[in-house]
Scaffold this motif. Sequence first.
Motif, PDB file in Angstrom:
ATOM      1  N   GLY A   1     -13.012  54.622  14.232  1.00 46.48           N
ATOM      2  CA  GLY A   1     -11.178  53.603  13.303  1.00 46.48           C
ATOM      3  C   GLY A   1     -11.343  54.028  11.530  1.00 46.48           C
ATOM      4  O   GLY A   1     -11.757  54.911  11.022  1.00 46.48           O
ATOM      5  N   PRO A   2     -11.136  52.751  11.037  1.00 44.92           N
ATOM      6  CA  PRO A   2     -11.066  53.277   9.878  1.00 44.92           C
ATOM      7  C   PRO A   2     -12.179  53.672   8.780  1.00 44.92           C
ATOM      8  O   PRO A   2     -13.251  52.843   8.992  1.00 44.92           O
ATOM      9  CB  PRO A   2     -10.596  51.963   8.399  1.00 44.92           C
ATOM     10  N   SER A   3     -12.954  54.968   7.445  1.00 48.30           N
ATOM     11  CA  SER A   3     -13.504  55.011   7.379  1.00 48.30           C
ATOM     12  C   SER A   3     -14.274  54.172   5.964  1.00 48.30           C
ATOM     13  O   SER A   3     -12.985  54.210   5.126  1.00 48.30           O
ATOM     14  CB  SER A   3     -13.362  56.762   7.226  1.00 48.30           C
ATOM     15  N   ASP A   4     -15.548  54.011   5.606  1.00 48.22           N
ATOM     16  CA  ASP A   4     -15.446  53.091   4.048  1.00 48.22           C
ATOM     17  C   ASP A   4     -16.831  54.208   3.420  1.00 48.22           C
ATOM     18  O   ASP A   4     -17.643  54.312   4.525  1.00 48.22           O
ATOM     19  CB  ASP A   4     -15.649  52.040   4.644  1.00 48.22           C
ATOM     20  N   LEU A   5     -16.756  54.766   2.944  1.00 44.93           N
ATOM     21  CA  LEU A   5     -17.642  55.692   1.874  1.00 44.93           C
ATOM     22  C   LEU A   5     -18.520  54.801   0.998  1.00 44.93           C
ATOM     23  O   LEU A   5     -17.500  55.144   0.226  1.00 44.93           O
ATOM     24  CB  LEU A   5     -17.131  56.717   1.820  1.00 44.93           C
ATOM     25  N   THR A   6     -19.484  55.036   0.853  1.00 42.32           N
ATOM     26  CA  THR A   6     -20.100  54.404  -0.382  1.00 42.32           C
ATOM     27  C   THR A   6     -20.938  55.564  -0.715  1.00 42.32           C
ATOM     28  O   THR A   6     -21.963  56.074   0.518  1.00 42.32           O
ATOM     29  CB  THR A   6     -21.418  53.560   0.243  1.00 42.32           C
ATOM     30  N   VAL A   7     -21.145  55.724  -1.939  1.00 45.99           N
ATOM     31  CA  VAL A   7     -22.211  56.877  -2.732  1.00 45.99           C
ATOM     32  C   VAL A   7     -22.805  55.590  -3.977  1.00 45.99           C
ATOM     33  O   VAL A   7     -22.581  55.118  -4.049  1.00 45.99           O
ATOM     34  CB  VAL A   7     -21.140  57.724  -3.097  1.00 45.99           C
ATOM     35  N   SER A   8     -24.773  56.486  -3.638  1.00 48.94           N
ATOM     36  CA  SER A   8     -25.548  55.905  -4.306  1.00 48.94           C
ATOM     37  C   SER A   8     -26.365  56.989  -4.742  1.00 48.94           C
ATOM     38  O   SER A   8     -26.897  58.127  -4.040  1.00 48.94           O
ATOM     39  CB  SER A   8     -25.789  55.786  -3.344  1.00 48.94           C
ATOM     40  N   ARG A   9     -26.383  56.472  -6.036  1.00 52.27           N
ATOM     41  CA  ARG A   9     -27.364  57.721  -7.082  1.00 52.27           C
ATOM     42  C   ARG A   9     -27.695  57.150  -7.650  1.00 52.27           C
ATOM     43  O   ARG A   9     -27.225  56.821  -9.427  1.00 52.27           O
ATOM     44  CB  ARG A   9     -26.947  59.074  -6.880  1.00 52.27           C
ATOM     45  N   GLY A  10     -28.765  56.947  -8.289  1.00 53.66           N
ATOM     46  CA  GLY A  10     -29.847  56.376  -9.612  1.00 53.66           C
ATOM     47  C   GLY A  10     -28.673  54.366  -9.035  1.00 53.66           C
ATOM     48  O   GLY A  10     -28.337  53.859  -8.887  1.00 53.66           O
ATOM     49  N   ASP A  11     -28.131  54.404 -11.018  1.00 50.86           N
ATOM     50  CA  ASP A  11     -27.739  53.151 -11.337  1.00 50.86           C
ATOM     51  C   ASP A  11     -25.646  53.804 -11.029  1.00 50.86           C
ATOM     52  O   ASP A  11     -25.180  52.491 -10.569  1.00 50.86           O
ATOM     53  CB  ASP A  11     -27.522  53.379 -12.592  1.00 50.86           C
ATOM     54  N   VAL A  12     -25.663  54.763 -10.421  1.00 54.54           N
ATOM     55  CA  VAL A  12     -24.473  54.870  -9.941  1.00 54.54           C
ATOM     56  C   VAL A  12     -23.905  54.530  -8.473  1.00 54.54           C
ATOM     57  O   VAL A  12     -24.700  54.826  -7.055  1.00 54.54           O
ATOM     58  CB  VAL A  12     -23.960  56.079 -10.495  1.00 54.54           C
ATOM     59  N   GLU A  13     -23.476  53.621  -8.069  1.00 61.14           N
ATOM     60  CA  GLU A  13     -22.907  53.279  -6.785  1.00 61.14           C
ATOM     61  C   GLU A  13     -21.037  53.130  -6.935  1.00 61.14           C
ATOM     62  O   GLU A  13     -20.787  52.445  -7.673  1.00 61.14           O
ATOM     63  CB  GLU A  13     -23.440  52.180  -6.022  1.00 61.14           C
ATOM     64  N   ALA A  14     -19.935  53.726  -5.484  1.00 51.36           N
ATOM     65  CA  ALA A  14     -19.615  53.928  -5.572  1.00 51.36           C
ATOM     66  C   ALA A  14     -18.420  53.882  -4.283  1.00 51.36           C
ATOM     67  O   ALA A  14     -19.296  53.615  -3.344  1.00 51.36           O
ATOM     68  CB  ALA A  14     -18.360  55.457  -6.258  1.00 51.36           C
ATOM     69  N   ASP A  15     -17.541  52.727  -3.992  1.00 55.20           N
ATOM     70  CA  ASP A  15     -17.298  52.719  -2.714  1.00 55.20           C
ATOM     71  C   ASP A  15     -15.987  52.605  -2.372  1.00 55.20           C
ATOM     72  O   ASP A  15     -15.140  52.069  -3.044  1.00 55.20           O
ATOM     73  CB  ASP A  15     -18.071  50.591  -2.149  1.00 55.20           C
TER      74      ASP A  15
END
Length: 360
Positions: free
Chosen positions: A288-302
């Motif tokens: 179904g719909p894809s949800d991407l979470t990106v993490s590196r150190g203090d950086v995080e995006a969803d």
Amino acid sequence: MDLEGHFDDFERRDWEEDAEGTVRFAMVGLGWWTREYAVPATNESDICETTVVVSSSTEKAEDFAAEVDTVEAALTYDEFQDGEAAEHYDAVYVATPNALHLPYVEAAAESGKDVLLEKPMEASSERAEQIVEAVDAADDVTLMVAYRMHTDPAVRRMRELVESGFIGEPAHVHGHMGQPLLEMIPDPDQWRLDPDLAGPGASVTDLGIYPINTTRFVLDSAPQSVQAATYSGAEGFEDVPDERAAFTITYEGNVLASMTASQNVHKNGFLRITGTEGELLLEPAFLGPSDLTVSRGDVEADLTLPEWGEKQQMNEEFEYFANHLLTDRQPPGDAEHGLVDMRAIEAVFESAERGERIDL
């Protein structure tokens, strides 16, 4: 490391080139997936249309043809193999049970028609090799295995992030795809549970191929070895070895992947790629719909793509294939690419049976 360059215009079609014309499709196999997803995908496209439909009987083909304004011919499988109505289509979408792919790919290749082939390529690597041979022997025929995750924007951004070094050196992958098949399709006699039609298993062939191949695409890396365990015990799964399957795959670069697949569990899918500097998580994924979470150190995006379910993925897949044909380019998921997955799938079952790691 800056994410803006990757996430600006997140849904961009980085694969698209200017193209003119329309690709006319013959739909071979009129199961629910073709009727509900493939044909509507061509209907909504500016560069694709369905002009021929092919099924087990004239009546079934004609009944469905009456529902689609663009269809010019309704054929049986035998008529398709005999080359009838070849003037009415440019490419073929093959969506029959796995063990029936080969004769229709061979017929298409002999007619000089391009092929969009559902995954996995066939029911065995031996028959997949014959598909490779048929395409190689044909004159200027393009075959693409229908890995719809290759066109999912979240997956394409994952590939870019890995390539750019955002997560450092990839180290581990965890992937899963599962669903309650007999709740979705309450028929124990369906082809996905029939080894003569599906191939060596039910869960790995139909579902496990998603994390196997999506990992290949994101890492741009081939599987090197496989170790696996399988189990079957529930009613309806007597004829297949993999009601549940767990397997580890070592990919090039010593990336260790742990994957599971099952046709008799809660519906869910995910793909987590962990590197020396960061992590990418695609959840939900595949179903179904894809949800991407990106993490590196203090950086995080969803990033969530609520409209990018199976329907949108199929729309994109057909336009991706057609755009490559109209601009005379070979998509990455060619016949040789699909054959690698067939060998990995077979290695899962060989490893589970022998209790040993299998080198590819």
